[in-house]
Every structure is written in C-alpha cells, then in structure tokens.
Design a protein around this motif. Structure first.
Motif, PDB file in Angstrom:
ATOM      1  N   LYS A   5     -30.647 -26.705  13.989  1.00 30.84           N
ATOM      2  CA  LYS A   5     -31.020 -26.300  15.345  1.00 30.84           C
ATOM      3  C   LYS A   5     -30.684 -24.830  15.549  1.00 30.84           C
ATOM      4  CE  LYS A   5     -30.182 -27.109  20.262  1.00 30.84           C
ATOM      5  NZ  LYS A   5     -30.440 -25.668  20.554  1.00 30.84           N
ATOM      6  N   TYR A   6     -31.593 -24.122  16.160  1.00 30.56           N
ATOM      7  CA  TYR A   6     -31.323 -22.757  16.587  1.00 30.56           C
ATOM      8  C   TYR A   6     -31.281 -22.731  18.113  1.00 30.56           C
ATOM      9  CZ  TYR A   6     -31.876 -21.211  11.802  1.00 30.56           C
ATOM     10  OH  TYR A   6     -31.690 -21.038  10.454  1.00 30.56           O
ATOM     11  N   THR A   7     -30.916 -21.609  18.685  1.00 31.43           N
ATOM     12  CA  THR A   7     -30.810 -21.519  20.136  1.00 31.43           C
ATOM     13  C   THR A   7     -32.119 -21.924  20.806  1.00 31.43           C
ATOM     14  OG1 THR A   7     -29.200 -19.730  19.919  1.00 31.43           O
ATOM     15  CG2 THR A   7     -30.265 -19.972  22.055  1.00 31.43           C
ATOM     16  N   HIS A   8     -32.009 -22.675  21.869  1.00 35.08           N
ATOM     17  CA  HIS A   8     -33.105 -23.120  22.702  1.00 35.08           C
ATOM     18  C   HIS A   8     -34.011 -24.127  21.985  1.00 35.08           C
ATOM     19  CE1 HIS A   8     -35.091 -22.972  26.493  1.00 35.08           C
ATOM     20  NE2 HIS A   8     -36.229 -22.519  26.013  1.00 35.08           N
ATOM     21  N   CYS A  10     -35.960 -23.957  19.094  1.00 40.79           N
ATOM     22  CA  CYS A  10     -36.324 -23.778  17.685  1.00 40.79           C
ATOM     23  C   CYS A  10     -35.520 -24.684  16.762  1.00 40.79           C
ATOM     24  CB  CYS A  10     -36.112 -22.325  17.281  1.00 40.79           C
ATOM     25  SG  CYS A  10     -36.503 -21.976  15.556  1.00 40.79           S
ATOM     26  N   PRO A  24     -40.218 -21.016  16.907  1.00 39.86           N
ATOM     27  CA  PRO A  24     -39.320 -19.861  16.820  1.00 39.86           C
ATOM     28  C   PRO A  24     -39.608 -18.890  17.971  1.00 39.86           C
ATOM     29  CG  PRO A  24     -41.138 -19.599  15.280  1.00 39.86           C
ATOM     30  CD  PRO A  24     -41.321 -20.933  15.928  1.00 39.86           C
ATOM     31  N   SER A  28     -34.489 -17.629  20.598  1.00 35.66           N
ATOM     32  CA  SER A  28     -33.912 -18.178  19.370  1.00 35.66           C
ATOM     33  C   SER A  28     -33.672 -17.076  18.343  1.00 35.66           C
ATOM     34  CB  SER A  28     -34.853 -19.234  18.779  1.00 35.66           C
ATOM     35  OG  SER A  28     -35.224 -20.195  19.743  1.00 35.66           O
ATOM     36  N   GLU A  29     -32.981 -17.444  17.260  1.00 34.32           N
ATOM     37  CA  GLU A  29     -32.794 -16.530  16.141  1.00 34.32           C
ATOM     38  C   GLU A  29     -34.023 -16.645  15.254  1.00 34.32           C
ATOM     39  OE1 GLU A  29     -29.073 -18.237  17.793  1.00 34.32           O
ATOM     40  OE2 GLU A  29     -30.857 -19.111  16.896  1.00 34.32           O
ATOM     41  N   SER A  30     -35.171 -16.205  15.791  1.00 34.89           N
ATOM     42  CA  SER A  30     -36.458 -16.502  15.164  1.00 34.89           C
ATOM     43  C   SER A  30     -36.603 -15.895  13.774  1.00 34.89           C
ATOM     44  CB  SER A  30     -37.611 -16.045  16.064  1.00 34.89           C
ATOM     45  OG  SER A  30     -37.461 -14.694  16.444  1.00 34.89           O
ATOM     46  N   ASP A  48     -40.599 -18.340  25.087  1.00 31.12           N
ATOM     47  CA  ASP A  48     -39.385 -19.004  24.606  1.00 31.12           C
ATOM     48  C   ASP A  48     -39.688 -20.007  23.487  1.00 31.12           C
ATOM     49  OD1 ASP A  48     -40.660 -20.484  26.660  1.00 31.12           O
ATOM     50  OD2 ASP A  48     -38.855 -21.669  27.020  1.00 31.12           O
ATOM     51  N   PRO A 211     -26.063 -23.973  18.065  1.00 34.09           N
ATOM     52  CA  PRO A 211     -26.984 -23.116  17.296  1.00 34.09           C
ATOM     53  C   PRO A 211     -26.507 -22.930  15.861  1.00 34.09           C
ATOM     54  CG  PRO A 211     -26.676 -22.221  19.486  1.00 34.09           C
ATOM     55  CD  PRO A 211     -25.714 -23.355  19.355  1.00 34.09           C
TER      56      PRO A 211
END
Length: 217
Positions: A5-8, A10, A24, A28-30, A48, A211
């Motif tokens: 999982k990444y922020t939000h 993604c 992404p 997020s840390e896209s 987002d 995250p």
C-alpha cells in the motif's frame, strides 16, 4: 501475491516477477510505486488517482509498460505520451490480462459528490479473482467471492455508514484501507473502529496498512 500500500489510493501488486500498479496518484509515492512496473490500472481521472506526469514519464522511460484506463484518461495519455499502442481503454463488464495478472472490470461511474459536480467514469478492478479496488465507488462485484477488499474508508463522496455497508455487501474475508489521505488519526480511529467491529460480524477481518507496508494476499 504481494500487496504494497502507498499513501491514499495507490497499491502495488507483485507476482512471479511481474508488477501491477493501481491508481498512482498525486497524493501517493507514485514514482516509487511505478518503478519497474509492467502494467498500470487507472480507475478514473481525478489527480489523487493518477499522477499524469509520473505515468507519462514511466511510459516514456519503460518501453514494456502498459496502461489501462477509462476512455477519457486513455485518450489523454495517448496524446501526451505518444505511445498509443501501450495505452488501452478499460470498459466496465470486461476482462483482460495485464502483466500476467487476470483483470475483471466493474462499475462505470464515480460516486456522486454533489449534484453540481459532474460525474466521471470510474472502473473497479478485480485482480486474479482476489483483490478488488473499486476506485471512487461502492460498486459490488456481482457473482464474485472477493477474497481481498480495498476499502475507500474516507472521501468527499461518502459517509461512514456507506463504507460499512460496502464492506458488509462484499463480505470479503480480508479488507485493507485505501483512500485515506484526508483522515487524521482521530477520524481514522472512528471510521476503522466501525469497519472493524461491524465487518467482523459478517466475516471480514479489517487490517490497517501504513504507507509502504506490504502483505501477502
């Protein structure tokens, strides 16, 4: 498969050396999530959920990358990245393979935010008949026993009761949060408390992921 999982909104899925990234976005840390990816799924056009410059950059630098997205997003990416053959339109009610993952699509439109805010296309993706990412909707895959549910636990278009009802309706054995960047810890505790307690009555075990935290699913 390994889910990170990444922020939000993604998430990154890895299986047999293949990497699939969903949504992404700019929250997020896209760039990190897209590193080494073989396929990307975009649920809808909001920033987002798609960091457009990051996705275009990844398409240009990674000749093996394929992107699947709703028609409007796909058309815009084809113009920007000039890689039409590797950007595909995702339609609801269809299925396709992406980087060794089986993908099925559900839904069709974003949840209503307000009557004066236009509704955009939104595709929910079910990966390997296991992981379901609904994007910005509470669409329930019909006739499918989802094993792993990604729950949008907070959004401008939802309320806590709707989040809980979504978890109850899908009844996946496991659930993890997405769409959570707008919550502070106090708000998160309230929402997750309800989801955890009531979801358990219907057979769903909810687990918070930070995250960059990963779990096997």
């Amino acid at each position: 498969m390994l889910l990170t999982k990444y922020t939000h909104a993604c998430v990154r899925l890895e299986k047999d050396g293949n990497v699939l990234v969903i949504d992404p976005g700019t929250f997020s840390e896209s760039g990190e999530a897209l590193n080494g990816a073989h396929a990307v799924l975009i649920t809808h056009e909001h920033n987002d959920h798609i960091d457009r410059p990051a996705v275009v950059s990844a398409l240009r630098s990674n000749p093996g990358l394929e992107v699947h997205a709703p028609a409007g997003v796909a058309a815009a990416l084809r113009e920007e990245a000039d890689v039409a053959a590797r950007v595909h339109t995702a339609e609801p009610g269809s299925g396709f393979d992406a980087a060794g993952f089986s993908v099925r699509t559900f839904g069709g439109q974003h949840a209503v935010i307000h009557a004066q805010i236009p509704v955009v296309a939104n595709i929910g993706y079910l990966i390997d008949d296991n992981v379901f990412h609904p994007g910005d909707s509470f669409v329930v895959p019909d006739g499918i026993d989802v094993k792993t549910l990604l729950v949008p636990i907070h959004a401008p278009w939802s309320k806590v009761g709707e989040v809980v009802d979504f978890v109850i309706s899908v009844r996946a054995p496991r659930a993890f949060p997405v769409h959570d960047a707008l919550l502070n810890e106090l708000g998160r505790g309230i929402v997750e408390g309800h989801v955890t307690r009531i979801g358990a009555r219907y057979g769903t075990s909810y687990q918070r992921l930070a995250p960059r935290e990963s779990v096997e699913v």
